[in-house]
Design a protein around this motif. Structure first.
Motif, PDB file in Angstrom:
ATOM      1  N   MET A 114       0.833  -1.187   0.000  1.00 47.85           N
ATOM      2  CA  MET A 114       0.000   0.000   0.000  1.00 47.85           C
ATOM      3  C   MET A 114       0.876   1.248   0.000  1.00 47.85           C
ATOM      4  O   MET A 114       1.999   1.243   0.504  1.00 47.85           O
ATOM      5  N   THR A 115       0.362   2.300  -0.584  1.00 45.65           N
ATOM      6  CA  THR A 115       1.126   3.550  -0.649  1.00 45.65           C
ATOM      7  C   THR A 115       1.104   4.242   0.715  1.00 45.65           C
ATOM      8  O   THR A 115       0.291   3.934   1.593  1.00 45.65           O
ATOM      9  N   MET A 117      -1.803   4.168   3.626  1.00 44.58           N
ATOM     10  CA  MET A 117      -1.505   3.707   4.971  1.00 44.58           C
ATOM     11  C   MET A 117      -1.923   4.701   6.045  1.00 44.58           C
ATOM     12  O   MET A 117      -2.076   4.336   7.209  1.00 44.58           O
ATOM     13  N   LYS A 118      -2.136   5.964   5.674  1.00 47.32           N
ATOM     14  CA  LYS A 118      -2.546   6.966   6.655  1.00 47.32           C
ATOM     15  C   LYS A 118      -3.910   6.643   7.264  1.00 47.32           C
ATOM     16  O   LYS A 118      -4.231   7.113   8.367  1.00 47.32           O
ATOM     17  N   PHE A 120       2.717  -1.373   7.759  1.00 43.07           N
ATOM     18  CA  PHE A 120       2.710  -1.658   6.322  1.00 43.07           C
ATOM     19  C   PHE A 120       1.445  -2.431   5.975  1.00 43.07           C
ATOM     20  O   PHE A 120       0.746  -2.953   6.850  1.00 43.07           O
ATOM     21  N   GLY A 121       1.140  -2.507   4.678  1.00 37.29           N
ATOM     22  CA  GLY A 121      -0.040  -3.222   4.231  1.00 37.29           C
ATOM     23  C   GLY A 121       0.071  -3.593   2.772  1.00 37.29           C
ATOM     24  O   GLY A 121       0.979  -3.142   2.062  1.00 37.29           O
ATOM     25  N   LEU A 174     -10.702  -0.234  12.543  1.00 40.07           N
ATOM     26  CA  LEU A 174     -10.172  -0.239  11.181  1.00 40.07           C
ATOM     27  C   LEU A 174     -10.971   0.681  10.262  1.00 40.07           C
ATOM     28  O   LEU A 174     -10.416   1.314   9.366  1.00 40.07           O
ATOM     29  N   GLU A 175     -12.290   0.727  10.475  1.00 41.88           N
ATOM     30  CA  GLU A 175     -13.182   1.524   9.624  1.00 41.88           C
ATOM     31  C   GLU A 175     -14.203   2.226  10.528  1.00 41.88           C
ATOM     32  O   GLU A 175     -15.289   1.700  10.791  1.00 41.88           O
ATOM     33  N   PRO A 176     -13.873   3.441  11.035  1.00 39.95           N
ATOM     34  CA  PRO A 176     -14.746   4.139  11.988  1.00 39.95           C
ATOM     35  C   PRO A 176     -16.169   4.374  11.493  1.00 39.95           C
ATOM     36  O   PRO A 176     -17.102   4.453  12.303  1.00 39.95           O
ATOM     37  N   SER A 177     -16.371   4.449  10.175  1.00 40.24           N
ATOM     38  CA  SER A 177     -17.716   4.713   9.660  1.00 40.24           C
ATOM     39  C   SER A 177     -18.690   3.585   9.984  1.00 40.24           C
ATOM     40  O   SER A 177     -19.915   3.768   9.903  1.00 40.24           O
TER      41      SER A 177
END
Length: 223
Positions: free
Chosen positions: A1-2, A6-7, A14-15, A143-146
């Motif tokens: 991942m860029t 990653m932000k 890393f990912g 991982l995904e607050p939404s």
């Protein structure tokens, strides 16, 4: 991942990002059942305690009984790995997210999003655990607050039929003077939908071998 990608995951160093496909199990199974019927197959619901109960009706048996083989075939190598997941309505989720150890994941599907999960060895409990559900939701929201806005949350529990290795082999059961060829194809664990086509082809080849052996025995001259 860029670095930019990653932000979104500050807790990770890393990912990897890649394109793949996901199989929605229920509609896929219905499609397989439809194909079976269209090609002359039949579906019968029946409980058996012994393979020999089928001997009078069938020449060859394909055993895909999963955890049932623990009792049916006295196979103590097979055991359950319990999985608990959440199914939520979150149509804005478009990408798969899976944490490093694979225990936390977010998988969007056709109708809902799957949040997981657990891997509990030798746990036969099919009842949902509320604390486990809270933990899954908390980890996935990290991982995904939404996902905190997700609605219509449902809990699903299943048992993955696991073995040290998939049992994919031919066995001839013998009782008295009778023989019953059995093709075993079970113990896929949580990866059944990933490898099922390959193991089905292997099982089909073993069936063909059994058919050929039966044909030879029927045409063998009696002395």
């Amino acid at each position: 991942m860029t670095e930019k990608e990653m932000k979104k995951f500050p807790q990770h160093k890393f990912g990897q990002a890649f394109t793949t496909f996901k199989c929605d199990c229920q509609p896929y199974l219905l499609w397989l059942k439809k194909r079976l019927k269209e090609n002359g197959g039949h579906v019968h619901a029946r409980k058996i305690e012994d393979m020999w109960e089928l001997h009078s009706d069938y020449d060859i048996i394909v055993n895909c009984s999963g955890l049932g083989s623990r009792k049916l075939m006295h196979d103590r190598e097979i055991y359950p790995i319990r999985g608990q997941v959440l199914k939520v309505h979150a149509p804005w989720i478009r990408h798969f997210i899976r944490d490093g150890d694979g225990l936390t994941y977010i998988y969007p599907g056709i109708r809902d999003v799957t949040l997981g999960g657990t891997r509990q060895k030798d746990d036969w409990n099919l009842s949902p655990d509320p604390n486990t559900s809270k933990g899954i939701l908390s980890r996935c929201c990290a991982l995904e607050p939404s996902l905190r806005a997700a609605q219509d949350i449902k809990v699903r529990v299943g048992l993955r039929p696991t073995r040290s290795a998939v049992r994919l082999q031919k066995e001839v059961l013998v009782r008295g003077g009778a023989k019953l060829p059995v093709i075993h194809n079970y113990g896929h664990g949580g990866g059944g939908f990933s490898v099922h086509q390959g193991t089905a082809r292997e099982a089909t080849q073993l069936i063909k071998e059994c058919v050929a052996e039966l044909e030879m025995s029927r045409h063998k001259p009696k002395l």
